[in-house]
Design an enzyme around this catalytic site. Structure first.
Site, short mmCIF file in Angstrom:
data_model
loop_
_atom_site.label_atom_id
_atom_site.label_comp_id
_atom_site.label_asym_id
_atom_site.label_seq_id
_atom_site.Cartn_x
_atom_site.Cartn_y
_atom_site.Cartn_z
N SER B 21 34.57 35.33 36.59
CA SER B 21 33.94 36.23 35.62
C SER B 21 34.96 37.21 35.05
CB SER B 21 32.82 37.01 36.31
OG SER B 21 32.19 37.86 35.40
N LYS B 45 31.25 36.25 31.69
CA LYS B 45 31.60 37.67 31.66
C LYS B 45 30.43 38.51 32.18
CE LYS B 45 33.40 41.54 29.98
NZ LYS B 45 34.18 42.18 31.03
N ALA B 70 41.09 47.72 33.77
CA ALA B 70 40.03 48.71 33.90
C ALA B 70 39.09 48.55 32.72
CB ALA B 70 40.62 50.11 33.94
N GLY B 72 35.93 47.78 32.61
CA GLY B 72 34.70 48.56 32.80
C GLY B 72 33.46 47.88 32.27
N ASN B 127 27.50 40.97 41.32
CA ASN B 127 28.78 41.69 41.37
C ASN B 127 28.57 43.07 41.98
OD1 ASN B 127 31.26 42.84 40.98
ND2 ASN B 127 31.40 42.37 38.80
N CYS B 130 32.77 45.55 41.37
CA CYS B 130 33.59 45.97 40.23
C CYS B 130 34.17 47.35 40.50
CB CYS B 130 32.76 46.01 38.95
SG CYS B 130 33.74 46.62 37.56
N ILE B 191 38.01 37.07 46.40
CA ILE B 191 37.79 38.50 46.33
C ILE B 191 37.69 38.96 44.87
CG2 ILE B 191 39.00 39.04 48.49
CD1 ILE B 191 41.48 39.79 46.86
N THR B 193 38.81 42.25 42.41
CA THR B 193 40.15 42.85 42.34
C THR B 193 40.35 43.93 43.40
OG1 THR B 193 39.31 44.36 40.66
CG2 THR B 193 40.48 42.40 39.89
N GLY B 244 44.32 35.20 42.53
CA GLY B 244 45.70 34.82 42.22
C GLY B 244 45.97 33.33 42.20
#
Lengths: 255, 305
Positions: B21, B45, B70, B72, B127, B130, B191, B193, B244
């Site tokens: 996402s 998204k 960031a 948001g 989520n 975030c 994970i 971030t 990653g």
């Protein structure tokens, strides 16, 4: 025009001064029909310090030669690495990206304003305008003489006016103080350069009711509208510089 | 032919490569580069109840082997999604998963109820991790009581597959995986971030408008892999590994450590074809190693052999 990811071959690397150079690139396939203002996402080398691609404007296009140029200013590790490329080296690009400058209406007097490395997209724009029957004036601003980059090319597309901050060439001062702005009347201004310069030109244009488009150079990750990192605050909310721009009418920006 | 498929309960995925996402838009952004129907799934998204403009620019900073963001949760909200985006993603030929976010538990519940009615969305990714919103988001995913509560409440109103996306910004991620499993999550993805920051030394300012942001890219991979391995050994529900993944070899590390599937994230920014290249690489690896089913390699390192 579909976006593509492609390995291109460096067929020229011309250093203009200590911090600017022009890479000429050619590929095995036919280059796309670029629109003025578009850019490419350039893969540097994938090393830890140059993890992301670098967004770079299309500077000039030679369809006959199936090649195009990108003008780059050395700003950090990524552009430094690119400056060392030589003929035959391979560069991976995602391109062509972004919208484009709009074409003027008939009989409009057009001015291109560029500052420093921001002159990059204006050469291709100028050629495009010329090909469509316009004779633009071109006002270029630099810090000093040593920073002046390949402006001879611009003489082939219109009248060139120069300012330098130290007066070492052309008029002394900033583009906004150049006498051509008072001597001539324009209907449309296209601008690319440092943020403060574009804002000053935007304010000037709004004041004089001149249509003005600027090309923004925001920090970018993907270049294709997925990450939403390169946003700019507009009257329509936050828009992505990469797909909704990089060219914006200044009336749409909250400047 | 090798079998690359995996399942979350009765929801079948044709292969274990999904997109993460916030890194793949709504899919169509990548149409020029790949055929999305080849993928196991797309996680859209993040969507919120109301439209969100997200954080101020700058929202991104490049860091060694990675990037901070960031953003948001900039998105146009669920109403816009239903009207304009849902009709577009209907016929992608792959599983479309919605990632949902809220400031309050009621937001998550309202979203889940709405999405439960969307026939072609077979799963949501909850989520609770975030790091870039002032309210909600990671606050739910870094407190065991909140994580339990939001999972329970969403589970009560959502009848399809519920994936909970976990935050790495906790002392023991296993506790969170166990709690959401207990509350009826069908899968966990991890994970999200890692909270980080960067300072622009030239301007003597934080690199991000929010000062802190979420770190992604290869820099986080070893941390992500460790957490996926820990969680895979602690829960019975399928684990989706994220963090990653740039190459098929990275993806295989996660599978071998116990992930049933992976999500490709930041890699799509650098190479928009990453996800399909990773899928092809996994398939070739399975064939070369002489296996016939991807399940044979999932958690391989955890077996006594």
């Amino acid at each position: 025009m579909a976006k593509r990811i492609e390995d291109l071959k460096v067929i020229g690397n011309k250093h203009l001064n200590n911090d600017s150079f022009i890479l000429e690139l050619s590929g095995n396939t036919k280059i796309p029909d670029f629109k003025p203002g578009q850019f490419a996402q350039v893969r540097v080398d994938g090393s830890p310090d140059t993890f992301l691609r670098r967004p770079i404007s299309i500077h000039d296009v030679d369809y006959g030669k199936n090649a195009f140029k990108i003008l780059i200013q050395i700003a950090g590790m990524g552009t430094k690495t690119l400056s060392k490329l030589g003929n035959g080296d391979i560069l991976n690009l995602i391109y062509p990206l972004g919208n484009s400058f709009s074409l003027p209406s008939l009989n409009e007097q057009v001015l291109l304003v560029g500052g420093g490395c921001g002159i990059a997209p204006l050469l291709f724009l100028g050629r495009y305008l010329k090909a469509n029957g316009f004779l633009p004036d071109i006002l270029l601003g630099f810090r000093n003489n040593a920073r002046i980059i390949e402006f001879e090319e611009y003489h082939t597309i219109g009248n060139v006016f120069i300012t330098t901050e130290d007066g070492s060439m052309g008029e002394k001062g900033y583009v906004t103080s150049h006498t051509v702005l008072t001597a001539r009347q324009y209907n449309r201004i296209y601008c690319c350069g440092p943020y403060t310069m574009m804002k000053a030109i935007a304010a000037y244009s709004k004041n004089k009711n001149i249509i003005c488009e600027v090309s923004l150079e925001n920090l970018m990750a993907c270049g294709i509208g997925a990450c939403m990192c390169c946003i700019v605050d507009t009257v329509k909310g936050n828009l992505c510089t990469c797909i909704d721009g990089p060219v914006f009418n200044v009336n749409d920006l909250k400047w | 032919m090798v079998n690359l498929g995996f399942s979350i309960g009765d929801l079948h995925f044709k292969n274990p490569v999904l997109t993460a996402s916030g890194t793949f838009g709504y899919g169509s952004e990548f149409d020029d580069f790949l055929d999305v129907s080849k993928l196991g799934g797309i996680v859209l998204k993040g969507t919120t109840l109301e439209p969100r403009e997200g954080n101020l620019y700058p929202r991104m900073a490049e860091t060694p082997s990675g990037m901070l963001n960031a953003v948001g949760l900039q998105n146009k909200g669920i109403d816009y999604f239903e009207k304009f985006i849902y009709p577009r993603v209907l016929n992608y030929g792959t599983n479309i998963i919605m990632n949902i976010n809220g400031s309050y538990i009621e937001d998550y519940i309202a979203l889940a109820e709405r999405i439960n009615k969307l026939e072609r969305i077979p799963a949501i990714e909850l989520n609770i991790s975030c790091p870039n919103v002032k309210m909600g988001g990671m606050a739910f995913g870094t407190n065991l009581t909140s994580a339990r509560e939001v999972t329970r409440e969403v589970r009560a109103v959502y009848s399809k597959k519920l994936i909970v996306k976990l935050s790495p910004n906790v002392t023991n991620i296993v506790d969170f995986a166990r709690v959401v499993e207990e509350e009826g999550a069908d899968s966990v993805s991890l994970i999200n971030t890692l909270l980080g920051m960067s300072v622009d030394v030239t301007n003597m300012r934080p690199a991000l408008s929010t000062i802190t942001g979420g770190l992604s890219g290869p820099a986080v991979k070893p941390v992500a892999l460790r957490m996926v391995w820990q969680v895979a050994n602690a829960v019975r529900i399928p684990v989706i590994g994220i963090g990653g993944i740039m190459s098929f070899s990275d993806a295989l590390e996660f599978l071998l450590a116990g992930a049933s599937a992976v999500q490709v994230g930041t890699a799509s920014f650098i190479d928009p074809q990453s996800s399909v290249k990773i899928l092809e690489g996994i398939e070739n690896y399975i064939i070369k190693k002489g296996f016939s089913d991807i399940k044979e390699i999932v958690g391989y390192i955890n077996r006594s052999n």
